[in-house]
Design a protein around this motif. Structure first.
Motif, PDB file in Angstrom:
ATOM      1  N   LYS B 134       0.842  -1.203   0.000  1.00  0.00           N
ATOM      2  CA  LYS B 134       0.000   0.000   0.000  1.00  0.00           C
ATOM      3  C   LYS B 134       0.873   1.247   0.000  1.00  0.00           C
ATOM      4  CE  LYS B 134      -4.082  -1.724   2.364  1.00  0.00           C
ATOM      5  NZ  LYS B 134      -4.876  -1.650   3.573  1.00  0.00           N
ATOM      6  N   LEU B 137       2.592   3.107  -3.172  1.00  0.00           N
ATOM      7  CA  LEU B 137       1.945   4.107  -4.030  1.00  0.00           C
ATOM      8  C   LEU B 137       2.332   5.482  -3.509  1.00  0.00           C
ATOM      9  CD1 LEU B 137      -0.068   4.713  -6.352  1.00  0.00           C
ATOM     10  CD2 LEU B 137      -1.820   4.894  -4.617  1.00  0.00           C
ATOM     11  N   LYS B 138       3.177   6.170  -4.267  1.00  0.00           N
ATOM     12  CA  LYS B 138       3.647   7.478  -3.799  1.00  0.00           C
ATOM     13  C   LYS B 138       2.877   8.616  -4.465  1.00  0.00           C
ATOM     14  CE  LYS B 138       7.186   5.250  -1.905  1.00  0.00           C
ATOM     15  NZ  LYS B 138       7.303   4.990  -0.489  1.00  0.00           N
ATOM     16  N   LYS B 139       2.071   8.277  -5.485  1.00  0.00           N
ATOM     17  CA  LYS B 139       1.345   9.338  -6.187  1.00  0.00           C
ATOM     18  C   LYS B 139      -0.041   9.510  -5.579  1.00  0.00           C
ATOM     19  CE  LYS B 139       3.606   8.008 -10.435  1.00  0.00           C
ATOM     20  NZ  LYS B 139       3.456   7.046 -11.520  1.00  0.00           N
ATOM     21  N   ASP B 140      -0.611  10.697  -5.784  1.00  0.00           N
ATOM     22  CA  ASP B 140      -1.983  10.942  -5.358  1.00  0.00           C
ATOM     23  C   ASP B 140      -2.822  11.184  -6.603  1.00  0.00           C
ATOM     24  OD1 ASP B 140      -4.325  11.624  -4.232  1.00  0.00           O
ATOM     25  OD2 ASP B 140      -3.585  13.328  -3.078  1.00  0.00           O
ATOM     26  N   PHE B 141      -3.701  10.236  -6.912  1.00  0.00           N
ATOM     27  CA  PHE B 141      -4.518  10.348  -8.125  1.00  0.00           C
ATOM     28  C   PHE B 141      -5.827  11.101  -7.878  1.00  0.00           C
ATOM     29  CE2 PHE B 141      -2.487   6.048  -9.043  1.00  0.00           C
ATOM     30  CZ  PHE B 141      -1.577   6.581  -9.937  1.00  0.00           C
ATOM     31  N   SER B 142      -6.196  11.285  -6.598  1.00  0.00           N
ATOM     32  CA  SER B 142      -7.570  11.719  -6.302  1.00  0.00           C
ATOM     33  C   SER B 142      -7.896  13.069  -6.955  1.00  0.00           C
ATOM     34  CB  SER B 142      -7.798  11.758  -4.796  1.00  0.00           C
ATOM     35  OG  SER B 142      -6.809  12.521  -4.167  1.00  0.00           O
ATOM     36  N   GLY B 143      -6.951  14.033  -6.875  1.00  0.00           N
ATOM     37  CA  GLY B 143      -7.200  15.346  -7.472  1.00  0.00           C
ATOM     38  C   GLY B 143      -7.461  15.241  -8.964  1.00  0.00           C
ATOM     39  N   ILE B 145      -8.569  12.691 -10.681  1.00  0.00           N
ATOM     40  CA  ILE B 145      -9.861  12.040 -10.953  1.00  0.00           C
ATOM     41  C   ILE B 145     -10.990  13.063 -10.803  1.00  0.00           C
ATOM     42  CG2 ILE B 145     -11.454  10.233 -10.182  1.00  0.00           C
ATOM     43  CD1 ILE B 145      -8.998   8.939 -11.274  1.00  0.00           C
ATOM     44  N   ILE B 146     -10.905  13.873  -9.728  1.00  0.00           N
ATOM     45  CA  ILE B 146     -11.942  14.883  -9.501  1.00  0.00           C
ATOM     46  C   ILE B 146     -11.978  15.856 -10.683  1.00  0.00           C
ATOM     47  CG2 ILE B 146     -12.652  16.806  -8.004  1.00  0.00           C
ATOM     48  CD1 ILE B 146     -13.138  14.081  -6.748  1.00  0.00           C
ATOM     49  N   LYS B 148     -11.139  15.265 -13.725  1.00  0.00           N
ATOM     50  CA  LYS B 148     -11.729  14.570 -14.872  1.00  0.00           C
ATOM     51  C   LYS B 148     -13.246  14.568 -14.797  1.00  0.00           C
ATOM     52  CE  LYS B 148      -8.394  11.249 -16.545  1.00  0.00           C
ATOM     53  NZ  LYS B 148      -7.947   9.875 -16.421  1.00  0.00           N
ATOM     54  N   ILE B 149     -13.799  14.218 -13.612  1.00  0.00           N
ATOM     55  CA  ILE B 149     -15.265  14.150 -13.567  1.00  0.00           C
ATOM     56  C   ILE B 149     -15.859  15.554 -13.517  1.00  0.00           C
ATOM     57  CG2 ILE B 149     -15.442  11.810 -12.573  1.00  0.00           C
ATOM     58  CD1 ILE B 149     -16.445  13.307 -10.015  1.00  0.00           C
TER      59      ILE B 149
END
Lengths: 199, 186
Positions: B134, B137-143, B145-146, B148-149
Protein backbone atom coordinates in the motif's frame (compact mmCIF):
# COMPACT_ATOMS: atom_id res chain seq x y z
CA UNK A 1 -9.53 26.31 3.73
CA UNK A 2 -7.18 24.22 5.83
CA UNK A 3 -9.75 23.90 8.62
CA UNK A 4 -12.21 22.66 6.01
CA UNK A 5 -9.71 20.04 4.87
CA UNK A 6 -9.20 18.78 8.42
CA UNK A 7 -12.94 18.57 8.74
CA UNK A 8 -13.07 16.13 5.82
CA UNK A 9 -10.10 14.16 7.19
CA UNK A 10 -12.01 13.55 10.41
CA UNK A 11 -15.07 12.12 8.68
CA UNK A 12 -15.43 8.35 8.49
CA UNK A 13 -15.96 6.40 5.29
CA UNK A 14 -19.74 6.22 5.70
CA UNK A 15 -20.07 9.98 6.17
CA UNK A 16 -17.79 10.68 3.20
CA UNK A 17 -19.81 8.36 0.97
CA UNK A 18 -23.06 10.05 2.00
CA UNK A 19 -21.68 13.55 1.36
CA UNK A 20 -20.09 12.52 -1.92
CA UNK A 21 -23.39 11.03 -3.07
CA UNK A 22 -25.00 14.41 -2.46
CA UNK A 23 -22.51 15.92 -4.89
CA UNK A 24 -19.84 17.14 -2.47
CA UNK A 25 -16.69 16.91 -4.59
CA UNK A 26 -14.38 17.62 -1.63
CA UNK A 27 -15.82 14.63 0.19
CA UNK A 28 -15.43 12.53 -2.94
CA UNK A 29 -11.80 13.60 -3.29
CA UNK A 30 -11.07 12.70 0.33
CA UNK A 31 -12.82 9.34 -0.10
CA UNK A 32 -10.74 8.56 -3.19
CA UNK A 33 -7.55 9.66 -1.45
CA UNK A 34 -8.30 7.29 1.43
CA UNK A 35 -9.02 4.37 -0.87
CA UNK A 36 -6.35 4.72 -3.55
CA UNK A 37 -3.57 2.87 -1.70
CA UNK A 38 -5.97 0.08 -1.00
CA UNK A 39 -7.05 -0.19 -4.64
CA UNK A 40 -3.43 0.02 -5.77
CA UNK A 41 -2.39 -2.80 -3.43
CA UNK A 42 -5.28 -4.99 -4.58
CA UNK A 43 -4.30 -4.65 -8.25
CA UNK A 44 -0.63 -5.17 -7.33
CA UNK A 45 -1.52 -8.63 -6.06
CA UNK A 46 -4.04 -9.49 -8.77
CA UNK A 47 -2.21 -8.34 -11.89
CA UNK A 48 0.91 -10.10 -13.11
CA UNK A 49 2.02 -6.99 -14.95
CA UNK A 50 3.47 -4.28 -12.79
CA UNK A 51 3.03 -1.53 -15.38
CA UNK A 52 -0.74 -2.10 -15.65
CA UNK A 53 -1.36 -1.54 -11.94
CA UNK A 54 -1.30 2.28 -12.07
CA UNK A 55 -3.69 2.38 -15.04
CA UNK A 56 -6.07 -0.08 -13.41
CA UNK A 57 -6.00 1.86 -10.14
CA UNK A 58 -6.94 5.12 -11.87
CA UNK A 59 -9.59 3.39 -13.95
CA UNK A 60 -11.17 1.94 -10.82
CA UNK A 61 -11.07 5.33 -9.06
CA UNK A 62 -12.72 7.01 -12.02
CA UNK A 63 -15.43 4.33 -12.05
CA UNK A 64 -16.03 4.88 -8.33
CA UNK A 65 -16.25 8.64 -8.80
CA UNK A 66 -18.65 8.37 -11.73
CA UNK A 67 -20.94 5.69 -10.32
CA UNK A 68 -21.00 6.46 -6.61
CA UNK A 69 -24.45 8.02 -6.88
CA UNK A 70 -25.81 4.63 -8.01
CA UNK A 71 -24.71 2.92 -4.78
CA UNK A 72 -27.89 2.37 -2.78
CA UNK A 73 -26.46 1.57 0.67
CA UNK A 74 -23.45 3.67 1.76
CA UNK A 75 -22.49 0.97 4.28
CA UNK A 76 -21.93 -1.49 1.42
CA UNK A 77 -19.32 0.81 -0.09
CA UNK A 78 -16.36 -1.51 0.53
CA UNK A 79 -18.06 -4.50 -1.04
CA UNK A 80 -19.27 -2.36 -3.97
CA UNK A 81 -15.78 -0.92 -4.50
CA UNK A 82 -14.30 -4.41 -4.62
CA UNK A 83 -16.90 -5.48 -7.14
CA UNK A 84 -15.66 -2.69 -9.41
CA UNK A 85 -12.04 -3.74 -8.82
CA UNK A 86 -12.77 -7.41 -9.47
CA UNK A 87 -14.77 -6.69 -12.63
CA UNK A 88 -11.97 -4.50 -13.99
CA UNK A 89 -9.57 -7.35 -13.31
CA UNK A 90 -11.85 -9.82 -15.12
CA UNK A 91 -11.96 -7.43 -18.12
CA UNK A 92 -8.17 -7.23 -18.03
CA UNK A 93 -7.88 -11.02 -18.00
CA UNK A 94 -10.17 -11.23 -21.01
CA UNK A 95 -8.16 -8.56 -22.86
CA UNK A 96 -4.90 -10.32 -22.02
CA UNK A 97 -6.13 -13.63 -23.38
CA UNK A 98 -6.81 -11.92 -26.72
CA UNK A 99 -3.70 -9.79 -27.19
CA UNK A 100 -0.19 -11.23 -27.21
CA UNK A 101 1.98 -10.77 -24.14
CA UNK A 102 3.96 -7.54 -24.23
CA UNK A 103 6.87 -6.43 -22.13
CA UNK A 104 7.35 -2.84 -21.06
CA UNK A 105 10.63 -1.23 -22.11
CA UNK A 106 10.48 1.23 -19.23
CA UNK A 107 10.70 -1.27 -16.44
CA UNK A 108 11.51 -4.93 -16.39
CA UNK A 109 8.85 -6.88 -14.66
CA UNK A 110 10.50 -8.21 -11.56
CA UNK A 111 12.77 -5.46 -10.42
CA UNK A 112 10.91 -2.26 -11.23
CA UNK A 113 9.11 -2.15 -7.92
CA UNK A 114 12.23 -2.59 -5.88
CA UNK A 115 14.66 -0.39 -7.73
CA UNK A 116 12.78 2.49 -9.36
CA UNK A 117 13.77 6.01 -8.38
CA UNK A 118 10.52 6.60 -6.53
CA UNK A 119 11.23 3.64 -4.29
CA UNK A 120 14.77 4.68 -3.50
CA UNK A 121 13.52 7.89 -1.87
CA UNK A 122 13.11 7.19 1.84
CA UNK A 123 9.53 7.15 3.03
CA UNK A 124 9.31 9.23 6.21
CA UNK A 125 5.85 7.89 6.93
CA UNK A 126 7.13 4.31 7.21
CA UNK A 127 6.13 2.84 10.55
CA UNK A 128 8.49 0.59 12.54
CA UNK A 129 6.40 -2.57 12.22
CA UNK A 130 6.57 -2.29 8.44
CA UNK A 131 10.33 -2.35 8.63
CA UNK A 132 10.20 -5.89 9.97
CA UNK A 133 9.33 -7.20 6.56
CA UNK A 134 12.00 -6.88 3.96
CA UNK A 135 11.38 -5.53 0.51
CA UNK A 136 12.39 -8.85 -1.01
CA UNK A 137 9.86 -10.80 1.04
CA UNK A 138 7.11 -8.41 -0.01
CA UNK A 139 8.10 -8.91 -3.66
CA UNK A 140 8.19 -12.68 -3.21
CA UNK A 141 4.75 -12.75 -1.59
CA UNK A 142 3.38 -10.49 -4.34
CA UNK A 143 4.80 -12.79 -7.01
CA UNK A 144 3.47 -15.93 -5.27
CA UNK A 145 -0.03 -14.49 -5.00
CA UNK A 146 -0.20 -13.08 -8.52
CA UNK A 147 0.91 -16.47 -9.87
CA UNK A 148 -2.04 -18.28 -8.28
CA UNK A 149 -4.89 -19.27 -10.63
CA UNK A 150 -7.31 -16.33 -11.17
CA UNK A 151 -10.18 -17.38 -8.91
CA UNK A 152 -7.85 -18.40 -6.07
CA UNK A 153 -6.04 -15.09 -5.98
CA UNK A 154 -9.25 -13.06 -6.16
CA UNK A 155 -10.63 -15.00 -3.20
CA UNK A 156 -7.48 -14.72 -1.06
CA UNK A 157 -6.92 -11.03 -1.85
CA UNK A 158 -10.54 -10.08 -1.13
CA UNK A 159 -10.35 -12.00 2.13
CA UNK A 160 -6.89 -11.12 3.48
CA UNK A 161 -6.28 -7.70 1.97
CA UNK A 162 -9.83 -6.37 1.91
CA UNK A 163 -11.18 -8.28 4.88
CA UNK A 164 -14.46 -9.15 3.15
CA UNK A 165 -16.68 -11.92 4.49
CA UNK A 166 -17.15 -15.21 2.59
CA UNK A 167 -20.68 -14.11 1.77
CA UNK A 168 -19.50 -10.83 0.21
CA UNK A 169 -16.79 -12.63 -1.78
CA UNK A 170 -19.33 -15.19 -3.01
CA UNK A 171 -21.55 -12.34 -4.18
CA UNK A 172 -18.72 -10.51 -5.96
CA UNK A 173 -17.34 -13.62 -7.68
CA UNK A 174 -20.82 -15.02 -8.40
CA UNK A 175 -20.07 -18.33 -6.65
CA UNK A 176 -21.31 -20.21 -3.58
CA UNK A 177 -19.98 -19.72 -0.04
CA UNK A 178 -18.72 -23.33 -0.06
CA UNK A 179 -16.69 -22.63 -3.20
CA UNK A 180 -15.22 -19.49 -1.64
CA UNK A 181 -14.31 -21.43 1.50
CA UNK A 182 -12.44 -24.12 -0.43
CA UNK A 183 -10.74 -21.60 -2.75
CA UNK A 184 -9.40 -19.60 0.19
CA UNK A 185 -8.30 -22.72 2.00
CA UNK A 186 -6.47 -24.07 -1.07
CA UNK A 187 -4.95 -20.69 -1.87
CA UNK A 188 -3.59 -20.55 1.67
CA UNK A 189 -1.98 -23.98 1.53
CA UNK A 190 -0.47 -23.22 -1.88
CA UNK A 191 0.99 -19.96 -0.58
CA UNK A 192 2.22 -21.56 2.64
CA UNK A 193 3.98 -24.24 0.60
CA UNK A 194 5.54 -21.66 -1.69
CA UNK A 195 6.69 -19.42 1.15
CA UNK A 196 7.80 -22.21 3.47
CA UNK A 197 11.49 -21.34 3.29
CA UNK A 198 10.90 -17.61 3.97
CA UNK A 199 8.54 -17.58 6.94
CA UNK B 1 53.29 -60.09 2.36
CA UNK B 2 54.22 -56.44 1.91
CA UNK B 3 55.65 -54.53 4.83
CA UNK B 4 53.80 -51.25 5.40
CA UNK B 5 55.29 -48.30 7.23
CA UNK B 6 53.50 -46.87 10.30
CA UNK B 7 52.71 -43.67 8.35
CA UNK B 8 51.02 -45.67 5.57
CA UNK B 9 48.97 -47.72 8.05
CA UNK B 10 47.78 -44.65 9.96
CA UNK B 11 46.81 -42.93 6.73
CA UNK B 12 44.71 -45.96 5.78
CA UNK B 13 43.19 -46.61 9.25
CA UNK B 14 39.79 -45.03 8.69
CA UNK B 15 39.36 -46.92 5.39
CA UNK B 16 40.41 -50.10 7.23
CA UNK B 17 37.70 -49.56 9.86
CA UNK B 18 35.10 -48.95 7.14
CA UNK B 19 36.39 -52.08 5.34
CA UNK B 20 36.76 -50.07 2.15
CA UNK B 21 40.12 -51.61 1.12
CA UNK B 22 40.92 -54.68 -1.00
CA UNK B 23 41.45 -57.94 0.87
CA UNK B 24 45.19 -57.96 0.27
CA UNK B 25 45.66 -54.52 1.85
CA UNK B 26 43.30 -55.42 4.71
CA UNK B 27 45.48 -58.45 5.52
CA UNK B 28 48.67 -56.35 5.40
CA UNK B 29 47.28 -53.76 7.79
CA UNK B 30 46.02 -56.46 10.15
CA UNK B 31 49.46 -58.00 10.19
CA UNK B 32 51.06 -54.61 10.93
CA UNK B 33 48.63 -53.87 13.77
CA UNK B 34 49.44 -57.24 15.36
CA UNK B 35 53.14 -56.41 15.38
CA UNK B 36 53.24 -52.63 16.03
CA UNK B 37 51.91 -51.44 19.44
CA UNK B 38 52.02 -47.75 18.44
CA UNK B 39 49.72 -48.30 15.47
CA UNK B 40 47.52 -50.68 17.49
CA UNK B 41 46.91 -47.93 20.09
CA UNK B 42 46.00 -45.46 17.33
CA UNK B 43 43.66 -48.06 15.88
CA UNK B 44 41.94 -48.70 19.24
CA UNK B 45 41.36 -44.98 19.79
CA UNK B 46 39.86 -44.46 16.37
CA UNK B 47 37.77 -47.64 16.69
CA UNK B 48 36.29 -46.31 19.95
CA UNK B 49 35.30 -43.01 18.36
CA UNK B 50 33.68 -44.83 15.45
CA UNK B 51 31.76 -47.18 17.72
CA UNK B 52 30.47 -44.30 19.87
CA UNK B 53 29.39 -42.46 16.77
CA UNK B 54 27.56 -45.47 15.40
CA UNK B 55 25.84 -45.94 18.75
CA UNK B 56 24.64 -42.33 18.91
CA UNK B 57 23.48 -42.50 15.32
CA UNK B 58 21.40 -45.62 15.88
CA UNK B 59 19.86 -44.11 19.04
CA UNK B 60 18.82 -40.95 17.13
CA UNK B 61 17.25 -43.10 14.46
CA UNK B 62 15.36 -45.05 17.12
CA UNK B 63 14.08 -41.79 18.62
CA UNK B 64 12.94 -40.67 15.19
CA UNK B 65 11.05 -43.91 14.70
CA UNK B 66 9.29 -43.40 18.02
CA UNK B 67 8.46 -39.83 17.01
CA UNK B 68 6.89 -40.98 13.77
CA UNK B 69 4.77 -43.52 15.67
CA UNK B 70 3.58 -40.74 18.03
CA UNK B 71 2.89 -38.51 15.06
CA UNK B 72 0.61 -41.11 13.51
CA UNK B 73 -1.56 -41.24 16.63
CA UNK B 74 -2.44 -37.59 16.16
CA UNK B 75 -3.28 -37.89 12.49
CA UNK B 76 -6.80 -39.03 13.27
CA UNK B 77 -10.31 -38.06 12.23
CA UNK B 78 -10.27 -35.03 14.51
CA UNK B 79 -7.10 -33.84 12.82
CA UNK B 80 -8.63 -34.32 9.37
CA UNK B 81 -11.57 -32.17 10.41
CA UNK B 82 -9.19 -29.59 11.82
CA UNK B 83 -7.19 -29.47 8.63
CA UNK B 84 -10.26 -29.10 6.47
CA UNK B 85 -11.63 -26.21 8.50
CA UNK B 86 -8.52 -24.38 9.72
CA UNK B 87 -8.72 -21.75 7.00
CA UNK B 88 -12.39 -20.94 7.69
CA UNK B 89 -11.64 -21.05 11.44
CA UNK B 90 -9.12 -18.21 11.32
CA UNK B 91 -11.59 -16.23 9.19
CA UNK B 92 -14.25 -16.77 11.86
CA UNK B 93 -16.59 -18.23 9.24
CA UNK B 94 -17.53 -21.50 10.99
CA UNK B 95 -20.73 -22.45 12.76
CA UNK B 96 -20.40 -22.36 16.56
CA UNK B 97 -20.14 -26.14 17.01
CA UNK B 98 -17.56 -26.53 14.23
CA UNK B 99 -15.65 -23.61 15.68
CA UNK B 100 -15.48 -25.42 19.02
CA UNK B 101 -14.36 -28.69 17.38
CA UNK B 102 -11.44 -26.93 15.68
CA UNK B 103 -10.51 -25.10 18.88
CA UNK B 104 -10.59 -28.39 20.82
CA UNK B 105 -8.34 -30.08 18.26
CA UNK B 106 -5.85 -27.23 18.54
CA UNK B 107 -5.72 -27.66 22.32
CA UNK B 108 -5.45 -31.47 22.41
CA UNK B 109 -3.39 -32.19 19.31
CA UNK B 110 0.18 -30.83 19.23
CA UNK B 111 0.45 -31.15 15.44
CA UNK B 112 -2.76 -29.18 15.00
CA UNK B 113 -1.47 -26.58 17.45
CA UNK B 114 1.73 -26.13 15.45
CA UNK B 115 -0.24 -25.80 12.25
CA UNK B 116 -2.51 -23.16 13.74
CA UNK B 117 0.54 -21.22 14.93
CA UNK B 118 2.15 -21.45 11.48
CA UNK B 119 -1.09 -20.32 9.85
CA UNK B 120 -1.32 -17.26 12.09
CA UNK B 121 2.32 -16.41 11.48
CA UNK B 122 1.73 -16.75 7.74
CA UNK B 123 -1.28 -14.46 7.95
CA UNK B 124 0.68 -11.87 9.91
CA UNK B 125 3.42 -11.90 7.27
CA UNK B 126 0.84 -11.44 4.51
CA UNK B 127 -0.67 -8.45 6.27
CA UNK B 128 2.73 -6.84 6.71
CA UNK B 129 3.43 -7.36 3.01
CA UNK B 130 0.05 -5.80 2.14
CA UNK B 131 0.82 -2.78 4.28
CA UNK B 132 4.15 -2.38 2.57
CA UNK B 133 2.58 -2.65 -0.90
CA UNK B 134 0.00 0.00 0.00
CA UNK B 135 2.78 2.40 0.90
CA UNK B 136 4.48 1.77 -2.44
CA UNK B 137 1.95 4.11 -4.03
CA UNK B 138 3.65 7.48 -3.80
CA UNK B 139 1.35 9.34 -6.19
CA UNK B 140 -1.98 10.94 -5.36
CA UNK B 141 -4.52 10.35 -8.12
CA UNK B 142 -7.57 11.72 -6.30
CA UNK B 143 -7.20 15.35 -7.47
CA UNK B 144 -6.78 14.25 -11.09
CA UNK B 145 -9.86 12.04 -10.95
CA UNK B 146 -11.94 14.88 -9.50
CA UNK B 147 -10.73 17.18 -12.31
CA UNK B 148 -11.73 14.57 -14.87
CA UNK B 149 -15.27 14.15 -13.57
CA UNK B 150 -15.60 17.90 -12.95
CA UNK B 151 -14.79 18.46 -16.62
CA UNK B 152 -17.52 16.04 -17.59
CA UNK B 153 -20.05 17.95 -15.43
CA UNK B 154 -21.63 21.17 -16.79
CA UNK B 155 -19.93 24.41 -15.68
CA UNK B 156 -21.57 26.31 -12.82
CA UNK B 157 -21.22 29.63 -11.10
CA UNK B 158 -18.63 28.81 -8.42
CA UNK B 159 -19.87 31.41 -5.92
CA UNK B 160 -23.40 30.11 -5.84
CA UNK B 161 -24.58 28.41 -2.64
CA UNK B 162 -26.50 25.72 -4.47
CA UNK B 163 -25.09 22.21 -4.46
CA UNK B 164 -23.93 20.68 -7.72
CA UNK B 165 -27.04 18.57 -8.26
CA UNK B 166 -29.38 21.47 -7.57
CA UNK B 167 -27.45 23.48 -10.14
CA UNK B 168 -27.70 20.67 -12.63
CA UNK B 169 -31.46 20.44 -12.13
CA UNK B 170 -31.77 24.23 -12.49
CA UNK B 171 -29.80 24.14 -15.70
CA UNK B 172 -31.91 21.35 -17.06
CA UNK B 173 -35.20 23.01 -16.25
CA UNK B 174 -33.91 26.29 -17.76
CA UNK B 175 -32.97 24.41 -20.87
CA UNK B 176 -36.36 22.71 -21.07
CA UNK B 177 -38.12 26.00 -20.42
CA UNK B 178 -36.20 27.64 -23.22
CA UNK B 179 -37.43 24.93 -25.55
CA UNK B 180 -40.96 25.36 -24.26
CA UNK B 181 -41.19 21.73 -23.20
CA UNK B 182 -41.53 22.49 -19.49
CA UNK B 183 -43.26 25.61 -18.16
CA UNK B 184 -43.00 26.62 -14.51
CA UNK B 185 -46.76 26.55 -13.95
CA UNK B 186 -47.08 30.03 -15.46
Amino acid sequence: MSSQNTLYKNLNQYQLVELAQKGDLKALEELLRNEQKNIFATFSYLSNKREDVFDLTQEAMLKVAKNLKNLKEPKHFKSWLNKIVTNLFYDELRKCSRRPDTLSIDDDNDTCGAHSIVNSIPDTKCKPNEKCISLELEEIIRAEISNLPGQFKIAIVLRELQGLSYEEIADITKSSIGTVKSRISRARSKLQDGLKSYI
Amino acid sequence: MENLSCGQVIALLSFYIDEKLNSNLMKNIEYHLNTCSFCRNKYMQLRKIYDNYADIKSRIEEDNDEYIVDDAIYRNQQYEFFKENLSAYIDNELKTEDNLRVKKAAIINPIARTELKNMLLFQQTLHMAFQKTKNNLKKDFSGGIICKIRDSLPKFNVNSDLSAWDKLINMLSNFLKSRGIFSNGK
